[in-house]
Enzyme design. Structure first.
Site, mmCIF file in Angstrom:
data_model
loop_
_atom_site.group_PDB
_atom_site.id
_atom_site.type_symbol
_atom_site.label_atom_id
_atom_site.label_comp_id
_atom_site.label_asym_id
_atom_site.label_seq_id
_atom_site.Cartn_x
_atom_site.Cartn_y
_atom_site.Cartn_z
ATOM 1 N N GLY A 23 0.795 -1.231 0.000
ATOM 2 C CA GLY A 23 0.000 0.000 0.000
ATOM 3 C C GLY A 23 0.823 1.274 0.000
ATOM 4 O O GLY A 23 0.267 2.372 -0.088
ATOM 5 N N HIS A 216 14.056 14.819 0.251
ATOM 6 C CA HIS A 216 13.749 15.051 1.677
ATOM 7 C C HIS A 216 14.810 14.493 2.626
ATOM 8 O O HIS A 216 14.799 14.842 3.810
ATOM 9 C CB HIS A 216 12.409 14.412 2.061
ATOM 10 C CG HIS A 216 11.235 14.987 1.332
ATOM 11 N ND1 HIS A 216 10.938 16.329 1.338
ATOM 12 C CD2 HIS A 216 10.271 14.385 0.568
ATOM 13 C CE1 HIS A 216 9.835 16.534 0.611
ATOM 14 N NE2 HIS A 216 9.422 15.378 0.130
ATOM 15 N N ASP A 249 13.432 22.811 -8.163
ATOM 16 C CA ASP A 249 12.644 21.667 -7.702
ATOM 17 C C ASP A 249 11.173 21.890 -8.040
ATOM 18 O O ASP A 249 10.524 22.778 -7.486
ATOM 19 C CB ASP A 249 12.875 21.568 -6.182
ATOM 20 C CG ASP A 249 12.216 20.380 -5.534
ATOM 21 O OD1 ASP A 249 11.065 20.089 -5.861
ATOM 22 O OD2 ASP A 249 12.868 19.760 -4.667
ATOM 23 N N ASP A 251 8.857 19.302 -7.968
ATOM 24 C CA ASP A 251 8.044 18.321 -7.250
ATOM 25 C C ASP A 251 6.980 19.116 -6.470
ATOM 26 O O ASP A 251 7.225 20.252 -6.066
ATOM 27 C CB ASP A 251 8.977 17.590 -6.273
ATOM 28 C CG ASP A 251 8.376 16.389 -5.592
ATOM 29 O OD1 ASP A 251 8.807 15.272 -5.920
ATOM 30 O OD2 ASP A 251 7.512 16.580 -4.709
ATOM 31 N N PHE A 262 22.265 23.314 1.929
ATOM 32 C CA PHE A 262 23.028 24.441 1.355
ATOM 33 C C PHE A 262 22.506 25.790 1.843
ATOM 34 O O PHE A 262 22.703 26.812 1.192
ATOM 35 C CB PHE A 262 22.978 24.350 -0.186
ATOM 36 C CG PHE A 262 23.581 23.064 -0.717
ATOM 37 C CD1 PHE A 262 24.954 22.820 -0.578
ATOM 38 C CD2 PHE A 262 22.790 22.091 -1.316
ATOM 39 C CE1 PHE A 262 25.509 21.631 -1.041
ATOM 40 C CE2 PHE A 262 23.335 20.906 -1.777
ATOM 41 C CZ PHE A 262 24.708 20.668 -1.649
ATOM 42 N N THR A 265 25.265 28.620 2.316
ATOM 43 C CA THR A 265 26.319 28.883 1.323
ATOM 44 C C THR A 265 25.748 29.642 0.128
ATOM 45 O O THR A 265 24.589 29.449 -0.239
ATOM 46 C CB THR A 265 26.990 27.575 0.833
ATOM 47 O OG1 THR A 265 27.954 27.915 -0.171
ATOM 48 C CG2 THR A 265 26.002 26.599 0.242
ATOM 49 N N ASP A 340 4.746 14.403 -9.163
ATOM 50 C CA ASP A 340 3.534 14.554 -8.348
ATOM 51 C C ASP A 340 2.925 15.952 -8.439
ATOM 52 O O ASP A 340 1.908 16.238 -7.807
ATOM 53 C CB ASP A 340 3.799 14.156 -6.879
ATOM 54 C CG ASP A 340 5.055 14.790 -6.310
ATOM 55 O OD1 ASP A 340 5.635 15.679 -6.965
ATOM 56 O OD2 ASP A 340 5.465 14.387 -5.204
ATOM 57 N N ARG A 346 -1.743 10.757 -7.211
ATOM 58 C CA ARG A 346 -2.371 10.152 -6.026
ATOM 59 C C ARG A 346 -2.118 10.979 -4.760
ATOM 60 O O ARG A 346 -2.957 11.025 -3.867
ATOM 61 C CB ARG A 346 -1.849 8.718 -5.864
ATOM 62 C CG ARG A 346 -2.399 8.016 -4.645
ATOM 63 C CD ARG A 346 -1.901 6.570 -4.546
ATOM 64 N NE ARG A 346 -2.051 6.107 -3.176
ATOM 65 C CZ ARG A 346 -1.475 5.011 -2.689
ATOM 66 N NH1 ARG A 346 -0.725 4.258 -3.462
ATOM 67 N NH2 ARG A 346 -1.658 4.675 -1.433
#
Ligand code: VJV
Ligand code: CA
Ligand code: ZN
Length: 453
Positions: A23, A216, A249, A251, A262, A265, A340, A346
């Site tokens: 699942g 992550h 990013d 996502d 980071f 910096t 996603d 989902r």
């Protein structure tokens, strides 16, 4: 005909065989589906395809702590005490038991009083040496005194294991300990590091690793389906030769692990577009989080509301990215292409089409800066394969028509439309108003002006 860009692409069939458990939304077979579709369109013939190499433990330690990596190895039954420097070759399908954590605990700590058939060395020589076949090897006929002692030992060891699991945020629903968890993480990381190394060497213009993008993972903890941060490791590799690296990013989740690594910096600028609010994971990535110390102003967060569509996304993405590239002048770019953020995902709550997602990649690529393209989230499995196939074609400048996909062994999973680009329009309202996006855009342009370049 393709563009003539030199593209390095990283994949091994073995990554598709890992299993997070029953699942769980993260499904590594999506990587096999993607590769099958990439091949079915003949895209593999237009780029250099490399097997995933496992990152070495030494490479992993450039970001992660020895204690965390050792613990992952311990859970995976790998003895780093007498280490092969690299692990043996990938073995194909690696299936976890239904509930790997309790199965493992049961092997390590059999019910008291029941002797366990054990193949283990006993006593344990080091904290790293127990694993799949480990156990404390209950001996059949112990005196009551020894029994008492071993019960106490077992209770203490169980407590220590649970404490380590907690410390490294492992073993709960999001980040289960599945069979081969270290192996999977090292393969994902090896692909991203090697992609970065090929860009550094100037032997390709774009490198692609759909098994990467696990944004992550923290220095000493797993988080949100991610155990090892292949992106941080790849950026560290890029930093060997690049003065400034831009990380983008897309996502639907905030790229917290990369931002955190980071945050202090100015050699890396991180930019994440993500759903923010309503308790959406991980809850970080507020507009106000801009970096600290030397890194102040070098973290850029674009927190979005649910339901963002193509027009709104392009409206914020293009001017923001153009301004960032113009002012920061990165010498390499890493793009995390989490699927996603598509409509009908989902877990996600955005409303992007495959076409718009791929346009973001095309836009980033159009700057002609060495580019590392990575995967990430994506939980409606056939759409992940569709998107990353279309994006592989985008990198190669190959146009794919929206017909029924070519036949692969996974064909049945692409129903009911069987088209390359199905309708992914989710019936959710776009809560990102024009005013909200305009304010965000002007805030970010303002932030860029404060950076001394
Ligand atoms: O929202 C959360 C955390 C919880 C605790 C765990 N429960 C299951 C869900 C709520 C607060 N976690 C997120 C993590 C998302 C990670 C995204 C990773 C990436 O795409 O950015 C990069 C690869 C979350 N959302 C949904 C779930 N977890 C989820 C986890 C499950 C599940 C259903 C939903 C784990 C196991 C099972 N079902 C069986
Ligand atoms: Ca993001
Ligand atoms: Zn995600």
């Amino acid at each position: 005909m393709s563009s003539g860009l030199r593209v390095s692409y990283f994949h091994s069939e073995s990554v598709g065989g890992f299993y997070y458990g029953r699942g769980h939304p993260m499904k590594p077979p999506r990587l096999s589906l993607t590769h099958a579709l990439v091949k079915a369109y003949g895209l593999d013939r237009q780029m250099e395809v490399y097997s995933l190499r496992r990152a070495t433990v030494e490479e992993a330690l450039l970001f992660h702590t020895p204690e965390y990596v050792s613990f992952l190895a311990e859970l995976d039954g790998i003895d780093l005490g007498s280490p092969p420097r690299t692990l043996p070759p990938a073995t194909g399908l690696v299936l976890a038991p239904r509930d790997p954590y309790s199965a493992r605990l049961a092997r390590c700590f059999p019910p008291l009083g029941l002797p366990m058939a054990s193949t283990s060395r006993s006593p344990r020589p080091s904290s790293l040496s127990h694993g799949r076949q480990a156990g404390h090897g209950h001996q059949g006929c112990l005196t009551p005194q020894v029994s008492q002692q071993s019960a106490e030992d077992l209770a203490a060891a169980k407590k220590a294991l649970e404490e380590s699991m907690r410390r490294h945020n492992l073993g709960h629903d999001d980040v289960p300990v599945f069979d081969g968890v270290l192996d999977f993480s090292l393969l994902s990381s090896g692909g991203s590091i090697d992609g970065a190394a090929r860009l550094n060497a100037g032997v390709c213009d774009v490198a692609i690793n759909w098994s990467g993008g696990l944004h992550h993972a923290k220095k000493q903890a797993a988080s949100g389906f991610c155990y090892m941060n292949d992106i941080v490791l790849a950026i560290l590799e890029l930093l060997k030769f690049n003065p400034r690296v831009l990380y983008i990013d897309i996502d639907v989740h905030h790229g917290d692990g990369v931002e955190e690594a980071f945050y202090e910096t100015d050699r890396v600028m991180t930019v994440s577009f993500h759903m923010y609010g309503e308790g959406f994971f991980p809850g970080t990535g507020a507009r106000e989080d801009i970096g600290e110390g030397e890194g102040k102003q070098h973290a850029i967060n674009v927190p979005l509301r649910a339901g963002i569509d193509d027009r709104s996304y392009a409206y914020i993405f293009k001017p923001v990215i153009a301004a960032i590239i113009e002012s920061y002048q990165p010498t390499a770019i890493v793009l995390q292409c989490g699927a996603d953020s598509l409509g009908c995902d989902r877990l996600g709550c955005f409303n992007l089409t495959i076409g718009q997602h791929a346009d973001c990649l095309a836009f980033v690529k159009s700057f002609g800066i060495p580019l590392l393209v990575l995967g990430g989230g994506g939980y409606t499995v056939p759409n992940v394969a569709r998107l990353w196939t279309v994006e592989t074609a985008t990198v190669l400048d190959v146009e794919l028509t929206n017909d029924v996909i070519p036949y692969t062994e996974h064909f049945d999973l692409f129903g009911p439309s069987f088209k390359l680009i199905p309708d992914t329009h989710a019936g959710i309202a776009n809560l990102n108003t024009r005013t909200y996006l305009d304010k965000m855009k002007s805030d970010i342009l303002q932030q860029l002006k404060t950076i001394p370049f």
